[in-house]
Design a protein around this motif. Structure first.
Motif, PDB file in Angstrom:
ATOM      1  N   UNK A  32      -1.662  -6.864   5.060  1.00  8.06           N
ATOM      2  CA  UNK A  32      -2.117  -8.166   5.532  1.00  8.06           C
ATOM      3  C   UNK A  32      -3.561  -8.089   5.991  1.00  8.06           C
ATOM      4  N   UNK A  33      -3.854  -7.112   6.809  1.00  6.24           N
ATOM      5  CA  UNK A  33      -5.202  -6.994   7.339  1.00  6.24           C
ATOM      6  C   UNK A  33      -6.211  -6.687   6.226  1.00  6.24           C
TER       7      UNK A  33
ATOM      8  N   UNK B  98      -0.103  -9.175  13.251  1.00  4.33           N
ATOM      9  CA  UNK B  98      -0.433  -7.894  12.619  1.00  4.33           C
ATOM     10  C   UNK B  98      -1.258  -7.007  13.547  1.00  4.33           C
ATOM     11  N   UNK B  99      -2.248  -7.585  14.196  1.00  4.59           N
ATOM     12  CA  UNK B  99      -3.081  -6.803  15.115  1.00  4.59           C
ATOM     13  C   UNK B  99      -2.242  -6.269  16.275  1.00  4.59           C
TER      14      UNK B  99
ATOM     15  N   UNK C 295       8.253 -12.095   8.789  1.00  2.80           N
ATOM     16  CA  UNK C 295       7.086 -12.878   9.185  1.00  2.80           C
ATOM     17  C   UNK C 295       5.796 -12.317   8.570  1.00  2.80           C
ATOM     18  N   UNK C 296       5.649 -11.011   8.635  1.00  5.59           N
ATOM     19  CA  UNK C 296       4.438 -10.392   8.086  1.00  5.59           C
ATOM     20  C   UNK C 296       4.372 -10.551   6.578  1.00  5.59           C
TER      21      UNK C 296
ATOM     22  N   UNK D 107       1.358 -12.272   4.696  1.00  5.49           N
ATOM     23  CA  UNK D 107       0.671 -11.570   3.620  1.00  5.49           C
ATOM     24  C   UNK D 107       0.610 -12.432   2.361  1.00  5.49           C
ATOM     25  N   UNK D 108       1.761 -12.957   1.997  1.00  3.42           N
ATOM     26  CA  UNK D 108       1.807 -13.768   0.777  1.00  3.42           C
ATOM     27  C   UNK D 108       0.945 -15.022   0.904  1.00  3.42           C
ATOM     28  N   UNK D 109       0.899 -15.588   2.092  1.00  4.55           N
ATOM     29  CA  UNK D 109       0.042 -16.764   2.283  1.00  4.55           C
ATOM     30  C   UNK D 109      -1.427 -16.433   2.040  1.00  4.55           C
ATOM     31  N   UNK D 110      -1.849 -15.284   2.547  1.00  7.91           N
ATOM     32  CA  UNK D 110      -3.260 -14.927   2.362  1.00  7.91           C
ATOM     33  C   UNK D 110      -3.551 -14.638   0.897  1.00  7.91           C
TER      34      UNK D 110
END
Lengths: 232, 232
Positions: free
Chosen positions: A134-135, B84-85, B129-130, B134-137
């Motif tokens: 993701x990051x 994520x962070x 959720x992650x 991820x897929x959204x980005x």
DNA sequence: CCGAAGGGTTGACATATATCAATTGATTTG
DNA sequence: CAAATCAATTGATATATGTCAACCCTTCGG
């Protein structure tokens, strides 16, 4: 699967902390295959039947829309791809093709999801991996939205230089046309961008790059760990 | 924290399946605060001390480099941001500011990581959720790399229309200058892009959009679930 | 050795997008 | 209400990037 490969996969962050039994069971259902170059391994939109692991060679993740195509990332050994689709049991968002002769392990997605449900170490590893992915994409997005193509190339060169050991001269690990696609420009424009970096001390000979004036290039590129540092 | 908010947060996908004890313990360490508009909640590069939850209002996630700034996403109630962070215990990649008066819950990141370690239902929810994030980005990236600004706007309008219920007329939920930034263009260009969509039956009056010829616009926009469908 | 194929480069040109400056229109505020 | 702001728009222009065509160069196979 040869024992050395088995052990190499086991050593991946994703698998290293899971229970032996579960790893063995995952691998039992897996199969490994050699593919020639330029084979389309998966196609975007298809259901995600397998988690893929690149054992050797390299794989291009790309995407198409309305007759256009763009390279999203390159996967090199040893790492997995399309973890998110596997976990969500959702269609692939990207297609994948081998760039060269490659050896790929395929683990049935439902096995991954099943083990994920019973092995919390595995689940935790997946979290870390997904957070990392993701990051990385967020960084790529910042690169795209905040920088011109010349700046993207300059920063790519600095990253690649560091990746290659930090010396003034190093090799591109991409074909230029695909580097162009990754950086979000046309091959013609990449060619001109390389010229545009000459005043900052960048020399190109085929796939060999030489950075003759490190400080100058960095002053222009303004690399930033929140975009360019792939480890955090 | 009022009981109704407590229950609303509990109902989030992220928290709904975790053990009661663990949720209570997470909430005990949390605090809720009201912020006025235009307050910078977090700054990119800082350590990720809190997982944030938007209870009411809205928050803009944005990023800067070399004097430029771009809007990456908007967070609306009720959802979390910078998961994520928090999980990776890594610096924020984006800054966040309130767009309006907003109510935000802050959960100490170390609590989240601690509960994540002991509650496997929570860990699993985080994975989902992650993977979703991820897929959204990835979709956003495809949108950026494969489409012109006019096409991005057209598809944005179709998404927003669907989100608003599907009627021919609907409201933009963005200030235009920020919509421009989200779509990766300047406000001036957005203005012209709206004009450029007139031939396809798009009418703009302030923040009100009317799609007079659905088929025409769709023929131009060529929406694609692998880019525009945020639910998969 | 030749010729074909394909990546890479170059130049000319078209298009897309950004920038700058000025204006309009709405909203806020004293 | 009037002044002040600020978002939105518009026109003129500059810059960035894409497209097309031609050419160069290497590679590879006959």
């Amino acid at each position: 699967m040869p024992d050395s490969e088995y052990r190499d996969i086991r050593k991946l962050d994703l698998f290293t902390h899971m229970a032996d039994d579960n790893f063995t069971s995952l691998m039992r259902g897996a199969y490994v295959q050699n593919f020639p170059a330029q084979i389309e391994l998966i196609t975007e939109g298809e259901p995600s039947d397998f988690l893929h692991i690149v054992i050797s060679g390299s794989v291009d993740l790309f995407s198409s829309w309305n007759g256009r195509e763009t390279s999203m990332a390159t996967v090199r050994p040893i790492s997995t791809f399309i973890l998110a689709a596997t976990i969500k049991d959702a269609p692939y968002l990207m297609s994948a093709r081998t760039l060269e002769k490659s050896r790929i392990a395929l683990i049935p997605s439902q096995d991954v999801r099943a083990i994920f449900d019973v092995d919390s170490n595995f689940a935790r590893a997946i979290v870390t991996e997904l957070a990392q992915c993701y990051r990385s994409v967020i960084k790529a997005q910042k690169d795209l939205k905040l920088r011109t193509s010349l700046e993207r190339l300059a920063n790519y060169l600095l990253r690649q230089q560091r990746h290659a050991g930090g010396g003034a001269a190093f090799e591109l690990d991409f074909e230029k046309r695909r580097l162009a696609s990754v950086l979000g420009m046309t091959p013609e424009n990449l060619s001109r961008a390389f010229k545009g970096l000459q005043p900052y001390g960048v020399t190109v000979t085929g796939t060999r790059i030489s950075i003759d004036n490190q400080a100058d290039l960095e002053r222009f590129a303004k690399p930033n760990p929140l975009i360019d540092d792939f480890s955090t």
